[in-house]
Motif scaffolding. Structure first.
Motif, PDB file in Angstrom:
ATOM      1  N   SER A 214      -7.978  -3.569  35.002  1.00  4.95           N
ATOM      2  CA  SER A 214      -6.736  -4.173  35.470  1.00  4.95           C
ATOM      3  C   SER A 214      -6.919  -5.667  35.741  1.00  4.95           C
ATOM      4  O   SER A 214      -7.718  -6.053  36.603  1.00  4.95           O
ATOM      5  N   PRO A 215      -6.183  -6.535  35.035  1.00  2.33           N
ATOM      6  CA  PRO A 215      -6.304  -7.985  35.262  1.00  2.33           C
ATOM      7  C   PRO A 215      -5.733  -8.414  36.605  1.00  2.33           C
ATOM      8  O   PRO A 215      -5.887  -9.567  37.004  1.00  2.33           O
ATOM      9  N   ALA A 216      -5.095  -7.498  37.315  1.00  2.00           N
ATOM     10  CA  ALA A 216      -4.533  -7.839  38.622  1.00  2.00           C
ATOM     11  C   ALA A 216      -5.633  -8.141  39.640  1.00  2.00           C
ATOM     12  O   ALA A 216      -5.448  -8.970  40.529  1.00  2.00           O
ATOM     13  N   TYR A 217      -6.778  -7.467  39.499  1.00  2.00           N
ATOM     14  CA  TYR A 217      -7.835  -7.705  40.492  1.00  2.00           C
ATOM     15  C   TYR A 217      -9.252  -7.591  39.936  1.00  2.00           C
ATOM     16  O   TYR A 217     -10.218  -7.849  40.655  1.00  2.00           O
ATOM     17  N   VAL A 218      -9.411  -7.227  38.649  1.00  2.00           N
ATOM     18  CA  VAL A 218     -10.746  -7.158  38.040  1.00  2.00           C
ATOM     19  C   VAL A 218     -10.964  -8.403  37.185  1.00  2.00           C
ATOM     20  O   VAL A 218     -10.277  -8.583  36.174  1.00  2.00           O
ATOM     21  N   PRO A 219     -11.890  -9.287  37.555  1.00  2.00           N
ATOM     22  CA  PRO A 219     -12.164 -10.475  36.738  1.00  2.00           C
ATOM     23  C   PRO A 219     -12.577 -10.072  35.325  1.00  2.00           C
ATOM     24  O   PRO A 219     -13.445  -9.213  35.153  1.00  2.00           O
ATOM     25  N   GLN A 220     -11.955 -10.678  34.332  1.00  2.00           N
ATOM     26  CA  GLN A 220     -12.176 -10.285  32.952  1.00  2.00           C
ATOM     27  C   GLN A 220     -13.411 -10.953  32.342  1.00  2.00           C
ATOM     28  O   GLN A 220     -13.923 -11.950  32.853  1.00  2.00           O
ATOM     29  N   PHE A 221     -13.864 -10.372  31.248  1.00  2.00           N
ATOM     30  CA  PHE A 221     -15.032 -10.857  30.518  1.00  2.00           C
ATOM     31  C   PHE A 221     -14.885 -12.346  30.163  1.00  2.00           C
ATOM     32  O   PHE A 221     -13.873 -12.754  29.603  1.00  2.00           O
ATOM     33  N   LYS A 222     -15.877 -13.147  30.553  1.00  2.00           N
ATOM     34  CA  LYS A 222     -15.937 -14.580  30.275  1.00  2.00           C
ATOM     35  C   LYS A 222     -14.821 -15.385  30.950  1.00  2.00           C
ATOM     36  O   LYS A 222     -14.534 -16.505  30.554  1.00  2.00           O
ATOM     37  N   SER A 223     -14.203 -14.817  31.980  1.00  2.00           N
ATOM     38  CA  SER A 223     -13.149 -15.567  32.684  1.00  2.00           C
ATOM     39  C   SER A 223     -13.736 -16.539  33.701  1.00  2.00           C
ATOM     40  O   SER A 223     -13.056 -17.480  34.121  1.00  2.00           O
ATOM     41  N   ALA A 224     -14.983 -16.281  34.135  1.00  2.00           N
ATOM     42  CA  ALA A 224     -15.664 -17.100  35.154  1.00  2.00           C
ATOM     43  C   ALA A 224     -14.916 -17.076  36.479  1.00  2.00           C
ATOM     44  O   ALA A 224     -14.995 -18.017  37.262  1.00  2.00           O
ATOM     45  N   LEU A 225     -14.175 -16.003  36.723  1.00  2.00           N
ATOM     46  CA  LEU A 225     -13.415 -15.863  37.966  1.00  2.00           C
ATOM     47  C   LEU A 225     -14.139 -14.933  38.931  1.00  2.00           C
ATOM     48  O   LEU A 225     -14.886 -14.042  38.515  1.00  2.00           O
ATOM     49  N   GLY A 226     -13.895 -15.140  40.226  1.00  2.00           N
ATOM     50  CA  GLY A 226     -14.413 -14.241  41.239  1.00  2.00           C
ATOM     51  C   GLY A 226     -13.367 -13.211  41.604  1.00  2.00           C
ATOM     52  O   GLY A 226     -12.316 -13.120  40.966  1.00  2.00           O
ATOM     53  N   ASP A 227     -13.642 -12.429  42.656  1.00  2.00           N
ATOM     54  CA  ASP A 227     -12.694 -11.379  43.020  1.00  2.00           C
ATOM     55  C   ASP A 227     -11.616 -11.853  43.996  1.00  2.00           C
ATOM     56  O   ASP A 227     -10.773 -11.071  44.422  1.00  2.00           O
ATOM     57  N   ASN A 228     -11.618 -13.150  44.340  1.00  2.00           N
ATOM     58  CA  ASN A 228     -10.577 -13.722  45.200  1.00  2.00           C
ATOM     59  C   ASN A 228      -9.579 -14.456  44.308  1.00  2.00           C
ATOM     60  O   ASN A 228      -9.702 -15.647  44.039  1.00  2.00           O
ATOM     61  N   LEU A 229      -8.579 -13.725  43.818  1.00  2.00           N
ATOM     62  CA  LEU A 229      -7.650 -14.262  42.827  1.00  2.00           C
ATOM     63  C   LEU A 229      -6.325 -14.667  43.458  1.00  2.00           C
ATOM     64  O   LEU A 229      -5.624 -13.833  44.031  1.00  2.00           O
ATOM     65  N   ASN A 230      -5.982 -15.946  43.322  1.00  2.00           N
ATOM     66  CA  ASN A 230      -4.641 -16.379  43.722  1.00  2.00           C
ATOM     67  C   ASN A 230      -3.710 -16.216  42.522  1.00  2.00           C
ATOM     68  O   ASN A 230      -4.105 -15.702  41.471  1.00  2.00           O
ATOM     69  N   PHE A 231      -2.466 -16.682  42.666  1.00  2.00           N
ATOM     70  CA  PHE A 231      -1.482 -16.468  41.598  1.00  2.00           C
ATOM     71  C   PHE A 231      -1.907 -17.129  40.290  1.00  2.00           C
ATOM     72  O   PHE A 231      -1.842 -16.513  39.218  1.00  2.00           O
ATOM     73  N   VAL A 232      -2.350 -18.374  40.358  1.00  2.00           N
ATOM     74  CA  VAL A 232      -2.745 -19.102  39.144  1.00  2.00           C
ATOM     75  C   VAL A 232      -3.941 -18.423  38.472  1.00  2.00           C
ATOM     76  O   VAL A 232      -3.987 -18.277  37.242  1.00  2.00           O
ATOM     77  N   LYS A 233      -4.891 -17.981  39.279  1.00  2.00           N
ATOM     78  CA  LYS A 233      -6.067 -17.322  38.725  1.00  2.00           C
ATOM     79  C   LYS A 233      -5.716 -15.972  38.096  1.00  2.00           C
ATOM     80  O   LYS A 233      -6.317 -15.572  37.098  1.00  2.00           O
ATOM     81  N   ARG A 234      -4.729 -15.299  38.666  1.00  2.00           N
ATOM     82  CA  ARG A 234      -4.292 -14.022  38.078  1.00  2.00           C
ATOM     83  C   ARG A 234      -3.648 -14.255  36.711  1.00  2.00           C
ATOM     84  O   ARG A 234      -3.828 -13.460  35.791  1.00  2.00           O
ATOM     85  N   ILE A 235      -2.883 -15.351  36.582  1.00  2.00           N
ATOM     86  CA  ILE A 235      -2.287 -15.683  35.287  1.00  2.00           C
ATOM     87  C   ILE A 235      -3.395 -15.932  34.256  1.00  2.00           C
ATOM     88  O   ILE A 235      -3.342 -15.440  33.123  1.00  2.00           O
ATOM     89  N   LYS A 236      -4.404 -16.698  34.670  1.00  2.00           N
ATOM     90  CA  LYS A 236      -5.547 -16.952  33.777  1.00  2.00           C
ATOM     91  C   LYS A 236      -6.260 -15.648  33.424  1.00  2.00           C
ATOM     92  O   LYS A 236      -6.672 -15.443  32.279  1.00  2.00           O
ATOM     93  N   ASN A 237      -6.357 -14.763  34.404  1.00  2.00           N
ATOM     94  CA  ASN A 237      -7.048 -13.490  34.190  1.00  2.00           C
ATOM     95  C   ASN A 237      -6.299 -12.604  33.193  1.00  2.00           C
ATOM     96  O   ASN A 237      -6.903 -11.923  32.368  1.00  2.00           O
TER      97      ASN A 237
END
Length: 210
Positions: free
Chosen positions: A121-144
């Motif tokens: 789920s891209p809502a809270y699981v950082p995706q492959f090669k996204s370089a995101l952590g598990d603290n996702l704000n709105f902008v980061k969720r869009i990127k995810n």
């Protein structure tokens, strides 16, 4: 346990578990030419990278499936263990109706996780090669979400087509859909626990060990 390794992979030739098989000159020539161009695609977007990786994997897979000596030995096996990113394993397992164990040496979010219907789920699981952590704000969720789409395309458009050709070429379970063959697994072993990766839902129908 036996590990079949082509004679081009000299790093494994001294291993007591490795059984070396002779690869054809045509394979060596094709691999040499392919590697000249494939290396340039790594470091770019995930679709291009996975497409390049699949082209190398399919070349190896074709050589293995076409090697009668290797296939006779595999046919006598009781179990097949394969790497999650190398989709030749499911083809071989399906060809001989072998129990199939898949090992994830990296994140469960790699593109081939789509083959096994692992929820990502891209809502809270950082995706492959996204370089995101598990603290996702709105902008980061869009990127995810964008990265989820990229990984989905990387698998279905970049990685699947070469193995569809191999399935047809070697007449592997013609009565079975390609995705059914690629998703054929009895046990998934995840070597990256949630304390190193990120929490994610696991479907009760999936046998996963960490």
């Amino acid at each position: 346990m036996e590990i079949f390794v082509g004679d081009t992979e000299t790093y494994a030739l001294n291993s007591p578990l490795a059984r070396s098989y002779k690869t054809s000159q045509a394979f060596k020539t094709a691999l040499e030419e392919l590697l000249k161009h494939v290396g340039k695609s790594f470091g770019g977007n995930v679709v291009t990278e996975m497409k390049s990786l699949a082209s190398i994997q399919a070349l190896y897979c074709d050589e293995v499936l076409g090697n009668n000596e290797v296939m006779k030995s595999v046919k006598r096996a009781e179990l097949l263990v394969s790497d999650s990113l190398y989709m030749c394993g499911p083809l071989i397992a399906d060809r001989f109706s072998l129990p199939h164990v898949v090992v994830f040496t990296n994140s469960l979010s790699t593109p081939t996780a789509h083959a096994f219907s692992l929820p990502m789920s891209p809502a809270y699981v950082p995706q492959f090669k996204s370089a995101l952590g598990d603290n996702l704000n709105f902008v980061k969720r869009i990127k995810n979400v964008y990265q989820w789409i990229a990984v989905y395309l990387a698998f279905h458009i970049g990685m699947v087509p070469p193995f569809k050709k191999l399935k047809d070429k070697y007449q592997i379970t013609p009565n079975r859909d390609l995705y059914e063959t690629l998703g054929r697994v009895d046990l998934i072993i995840g070597q990256m626990g949630f304390f190193l990766d990120y929490p994610r839902p696991i479907l009760p129908s999936k046998k996963i060990a960490f």
